[in-house]
Write an enzyme that holds these catalytic residues in place. Sequence first.
Site, short mmCIF file in Angstrom:
data_model
loop_
_atom_site.label_atom_id
_atom_site.label_comp_id
_atom_site.label_asym_id
_atom_site.label_seq_id
_atom_site.Cartn_x
_atom_site.Cartn_y
_atom_site.Cartn_z
N HIS A 1 -6.78 -8.34 0.09
CA HIS A 1 -6.78 -7.18 0.97
C HIS A 1 -7.59 -7.52 2.21
CE1 HIS A 1 -5.86 -2.92 1.30
NE2 HIS A 1 -7.05 -2.76 1.84
N HIS B 1 -3.27 -4.49 3.22
CA HIS B 1 -4.24 -3.83 4.11
C HIS B 1 -3.72 -3.60 5.52
CE1 HIS B 1 -7.98 -2.45 5.92
NE2 HIS B 1 -7.93 -3.42 6.80
N GLU C 1 -4.64 1.88 -2.90
CA GLU C 1 -5.83 2.37 -2.19
C GLU C 1 -5.59 3.60 -1.31
OE1 GLU C 1 -7.64 0.16 0.91
OE2 GLU C 1 -5.81 0.11 2.09
N ASP D 1 0.81 -1.23 0.00
CA ASP D 1 0.00 0.00 0.00
C ASP D 1 0.84 1.28 0.00
OD1 ASP D 1 -1.52 -2.25 0.75
OD2 ASP D 1 -2.98 -1.02 1.82
N ASN E 1 -10.40 -1.45 0.47
CA ASN E 1 -11.54 -0.71 1.03
C ASN E 1 -11.44 0.80 0.83
OD1 ASN E 1 -9.34 -1.26 2.92
ND2 ASN E 1 -10.50 -0.11 4.43
N HIS E 2 -10.21 1.36 0.81
CA HIS E 2 -10.08 2.82 0.69
C HIS E 2 -10.21 3.32 -0.74
CE1 HIS E 2 -9.46 4.15 4.74
NE2 HIS E 2 -8.58 3.19 4.95
#
Length: 260
Positions: free
Chosen positions: A153, A178, A39, A8, A67-68
């Site tokens: 993730h 994540h 993300e 990430d 998720n982001h």
Amino acid sequence: MRILFVGDIAGRPGRNVLASSLPDLNAKYAFDFVVVNCENAAAGKGMTDSVFDQLLKIGVHGMTSGNHIWDKNIFYPTLREDTRVIRPANYPPICPGFGYTVIERNGKRLALLNLQGRVFMPPIDCPFRAADAALADLAEKEAPNLPIIADFHAEATSEKKALALYLDGRVSAVVGTHTHVQTADEQVLPGGTAFISDVGMTGGHGGIIGVASETVLPRYLTGLPAKFEVCDKDVKLNAVVIDIDDETARAVNITRVQTP
Ligand SMILES: [Fe+2]
Ligand SMILES: [Fe+2]
């Protein structure tokens, strides 16, 4: 085939350390593909078109997310149209974007599959069944022995290992993202799938998983909401190098990388 998968990217410090590290890493390892989880690339929350263009210019060939990716809806049109960036496949089909893709470079093809966990995460569709559906579709449309990298993730190491064993022998690698902390369990599973629970985070390691501690700590101490700011201390790149046999699409090696 040799792939660099970068954990990430957390905001501008993460983008900067990627840009400054890639020339040396490329010279040392001669990657066929560079893939990043994007993300958190735009100010720690989601993506923008200018960050997307910047990452491509730096030398990124494909991007996965998590998720982001939904944090900035100005990026949704690009998610809908551009097959170089994907989002977890097990979000409801109405959500914008692709859950898997095939990227191409110098006559080589690489599939990317993105999945998101359900343990300690928002409840979405089953990542195991979403993986089955994606692999069935790729098998129908693509040549046999296409290398496939799955970015899982997810929060829980147990769920990550479970998916890796479920997909062992069916994908070239399952890399966890994540949690933003690189784990030391990199391995090639018996069926030939490379695995690591978490690739880690590319950004400021002097705070709390990429966020300035001054903006996170008060939330733990008071329970009140707080506005997070990206950490710019102790900036490092976290990644893995994955070597894949071109004939069989099985992984032969996975190596952790941290720079500088
Ligand atoms: Fe992240
Ligand atoms: Fe995430």
